[in-house]
Scaffold this motif. Structure first.
Motif: not given
Length: 209
Positions: A157-183
């Motif tokens: 598709s040519g779109n940017v995606y985000y992935y985490n090999h440690a957890t196996g999570v893949t997603q189109w949306e950018r992961p952000v750090v919440a106020k409580d420090g969790t992703v």
């Protein structure tokens, strides 16, 4: 008789000559005194000055301390006071000098205002630069992904995606750090096809190893 008359005539001439000499000497004294008095009278009273009116070419006198302007020469009266003509004798001249003084005051005020505006402008520019730098620093910090995350481009598709090999999570949306420090990462099932592709890649890498 002739001799007596001649002697009387000589005596009369000598008397007239003496009277003439006395008269000449007296005249010289008076002249010198007048010259001295004239020199003294040429001096203006304290605070007064003279200048030439450019429109008429006439000499006028002014006193900046009192604001008096006049055509007549101010003189010191017998009681020591300055006999100055009333200011309204030359209203146009007084107005001209007052206008000059006002212009000078306005010019000084304008310069002061420009300096104040310049100072405010400099402060505003400096503040803007500080905000810009802080925004740039904040932007640089926000560009960093949470620990364990990476981004890549989906070849189909040519779109940017985000992935985490440690957890196996893949997603189109950018992961952000919440106020409580969790992703705050999107759920893995948001991009099942992409997750399957990455899982397949991981399986191939494992088999190859």
């Amino acid at each position: 008789n002739v001799e007596d008359e001649a002697a009387g005539a000589v005596e009369t001439v000598e008397e007239v000559q003496g009277d003439t000499d006395d008269a000449v000497n007296s005249a010289l004294v008076v002249e010198n005194e007048s010259a001295d008095s004239g020199s003294a009278s040429d001096a203006l009273p304290d605070g007064w000055a003279k200048d030439t009116d450019p429109s008429s070419g006439n000499v006028y006198y002014y006193n900046h301390a009192t604001g008096v302007t006049q055509w007549e020469r101010p003189v010191v009266a017998k009681d020591g006071t300055v006999d100055a003509a009333a200011e309204d004798q030359t209203p146009a001249l007084a107005d001209d000098i007052a206008d000059v003084d006002n212009v000078e005051d306005e010019a000084a005020g304008a310069v002061e205002t420009v300096e104040e505006v310049q100072g405010d402008t400099d402060d505003a520019v400096n503040s803007a630069l500080v905000v810009e730098n802080e925004s740039a620093d904040s932007g640089s910090a926000s560009d960093a992904l949470p620990d364990g995350w990476a981004k890549d481009t989906d070849p189909s598709s040519g779109n940017v995606y985000y992935y985490n090999h440690a957890t196996g999570v893949t997603q189109w949306e950018r992961p952000v750090v919440a106020k409580d420090g969790t992703v705050d990462a999107a759920a893995e099932d948001q991009t099942p096809a992409l997750a399957d592709d990455i899982a397949d890649v991981d399986n191939v890498e494992d088999e190859a190893a």
